[in-house]
Design a protein around this motif. Structure first.
Motif, PDB file in Angstrom:
ATOM      1  N   VAL A 132       1.007  -1.051   0.084  1.00 60.29           N
ATOM      2  CA  VAL A 132      -0.272   0.411  -0.073  1.00 60.29           C
ATOM      3  C   VAL A 132       0.926   1.796  -0.123  1.00 60.29           C
ATOM      4  CG1 VAL A 132      -1.600   1.174   1.269  1.00 60.29           C
ATOM      5  CG2 VAL A 132      -1.855  -1.268   1.075  1.00 60.29           C
ATOM      6  N   GLN A 133       2.066   1.283   0.510  1.00 59.62           N
ATOM      7  CA  GLN A 133       2.916   2.866   0.731  1.00 59.62           C
ATOM      8  C   GLN A 133       3.464   2.679  -0.458  1.00 59.62           C
ATOM      9  OE1 GLN A 133       5.368   1.198   4.270  1.00 59.62           O
ATOM     10  NE2 GLN A 133       4.055   2.778   5.610  1.00 59.62           N
ATOM     11  N   HIS A 134       3.950   1.616  -1.763  1.00 58.96           N
ATOM     12  CA  HIS A 134       4.283   1.811  -2.700  1.00 58.96           C
ATOM     13  C   HIS A 134       3.706   2.558  -3.316  1.00 58.96           C
ATOM     14  CE1 HIS A 134       6.635   0.241  -5.739  1.00 58.96           C
ATOM     15  NE2 HIS A 134       5.304  -0.924  -6.200  1.00 58.96           N
ATOM     16  N   LEU A 135       1.982   1.812  -3.704  1.00 57.86           N
ATOM     17  CA  LEU A 135       0.984   2.047  -4.300  1.00 57.86           C
ATOM     18  C   LEU A 135       1.050   3.877  -3.952  1.00 57.86           C
ATOM     19  CD1 LEU A 135      -0.785   2.037  -6.431  1.00 57.86           C
ATOM     20  CD2 LEU A 135      -2.112   0.822  -4.738  1.00 57.86           C
ATOM     21  N   ALA A 136       1.225   4.480  -2.954  1.00 57.70           N
ATOM     22  CA  ALA A 136       1.004   5.583  -2.229  1.00 57.70           C
ATOM     23  C   ALA A 136       1.851   6.315  -3.092  1.00 57.70           C
ATOM     24  CB  ALA A 136       1.088   6.208  -0.761  1.00 57.70           C
ATOM     25  N   SER A 137       3.406   5.563  -3.023  1.00 53.65           N
ATOM     26  CA  SER A 137       4.181   6.620  -3.759  1.00 53.65           C
ATOM     27  C   SER A 137       4.069   7.033  -4.857  1.00 53.65           C
ATOM     28  CB  SER A 137       6.164   6.281  -2.983  1.00 53.65           C
ATOM     29  OG  SER A 137       5.921   4.672  -3.667  1.00 53.65           O
ATOM     30  N   LEU A 138       3.302   5.658  -5.662  1.00 52.19           N
ATOM     31  CA  LEU A 138       3.176   5.540  -7.264  1.00 52.19           C
ATOM     32  C   LEU A 138       2.150   7.133  -7.418  1.00 52.19           C
ATOM     33  CD1 LEU A 138       3.559   1.512  -8.254  1.00 52.19           C
ATOM     34  CD2 LEU A 138       5.266   3.710  -8.562  1.00 52.19           C
ATOM     35  N   ALA A 189      -0.218   4.753   5.150  1.00 53.25           N
ATOM     36  CA  ALA A 189       0.267   4.469   3.993  1.00 53.25           C
ATOM     37  C   ALA A 189       1.023   5.722   3.680  1.00 53.25           C
ATOM     38  CB  ALA A 189      -0.570   3.494   3.293  1.00 53.25           C
ATOM     39  N   LEU A 190       0.651   7.160   4.030  1.00 53.44           N
ATOM     40  CA  LEU A 190       1.239   8.058   3.491  1.00 53.44           C
ATOM     41  C   LEU A 190       2.276   8.376   4.187  1.00 53.44           C
ATOM     42  CD1 LEU A 190      -2.122   9.602   2.638  1.00 53.44           C
ATOM     43  CD2 LEU A 190      -0.841   8.184   1.169  1.00 53.44           C
ATOM     44  N   LEU A 191       2.762   7.533   5.503  1.00 53.28           N
ATOM     45  CA  LEU A 191       3.961   8.192   6.562  1.00 53.28           C
ATOM     46  C   LEU A 191       4.973   7.708   5.028  1.00 53.28           C
ATOM     47  CD1 LEU A 191       3.488   6.883   9.770  1.00 53.28           C
ATOM     48  CD2 LEU A 191       2.968   9.092   8.621  1.00 53.28           C
ATOM     49  N   PRO A 192       6.131   8.337   5.596  1.00 54.66           N
ATOM     50  CA  PRO A 192       7.605   7.846   4.414  1.00 54.66           C
ATOM     51  C   PRO A 192       8.158   6.614   5.553  1.00 54.66           C
ATOM     52  CG  PRO A 192       8.239   9.402   6.245  1.00 54.66           C
ATOM     53  CD  PRO A 192       6.736   9.348   6.650  1.00 54.66           C
TER      54      PRO A 192
END
Length: 192
Positions: A132-138, A189-192
């Motif tokens: 989810v974090q990977h998707l958020a960064s994309l 998910a939006l946290l670094p």
């Protein structure tokens, strides 16, 4: 995949943003054609109704989608329309979009029988919240690989986010509404 006028459609830029995935690029071109062919008319109707917020949102979304596929001229005009806050540039945008749709059709005709999409490499696939974090960064950077991640990771994302959230997220991503999709993700998910 080459086009005579790269200002109308620079397929090299579009493919580069999708890590060279021709099949995914063609899928996105089809979605763009379907979703945005009437965007100027929709913006014109919104302006005529006095709804500049909707007209601006249409221009903003078109700008992002056009930029992602390598349609520089449409992206520039949509940006100018978004900034102008009026419909003075709609005629130019309509003409540019029509030229783009012709180019998209030419590109799609080059490969009538596309190969099935290659799965997202399992060795690069993060699990659970990392996915989810990977998707958020994309999504945050407007990377077209987000479409691939959403499509190829349906089970994992649905399990992590819940089926309803995943379906809403998928719909936004497939319509190139990356900001709206990002807003659907959980805060952690939006946290670094």
């Amino acid at each position: 995949m080459t086009t005579p006028d790269t200002d109308i459609l620079d397929t090299g830029t579009g493919l580069q943003q999708l890590m060279g995935d021709r099949v995914l690029y063609q899928q996105i071109l089809r979605r763009f054609r379907q979703r945005y062919q009437d965007a100027p008319a929709e913006a014109r109707a919104a302006h005529a109704a006095g709804d500049t917020v909707v007209a601006t949102r249409i221009a903003h979304t078109l700008k992002g989608a056009a930029g992602m596929i390598g349609a520089r001229q449409v992206a520039r005009l949509a940006h100018a329309l978004e900034s102008a806050g009026n419909d003075s540039l709609l005629g130019a945008l309509e003409a540019a979009l029509q030229a783009l749709l012709v180019q998209i059709e030419a590109v799609l005709q080059q490969d009538v029988q596309p190969a099935p999409p290659a799965p997202y490499a399992a060795s690069h696939m993060p699990t659970s919240m990392a996915l989810v974090q990977h998707l958020a960064s994309l999504l945050d950077i407007g990377d077209g690989a987000a479409v691939d991640v959403v499509e190829q990771s349906a089970d994992a994302l649905s399990h992590t986010l819940g089926a309803a959230c995943y379906q809403a997220l998928r719909e936004q991503v497939l319509q190139f509404e990356y900001e709206a999709a990002l807003a659907l993700l959980p805060a952690d998910a939006l946290l670094p």
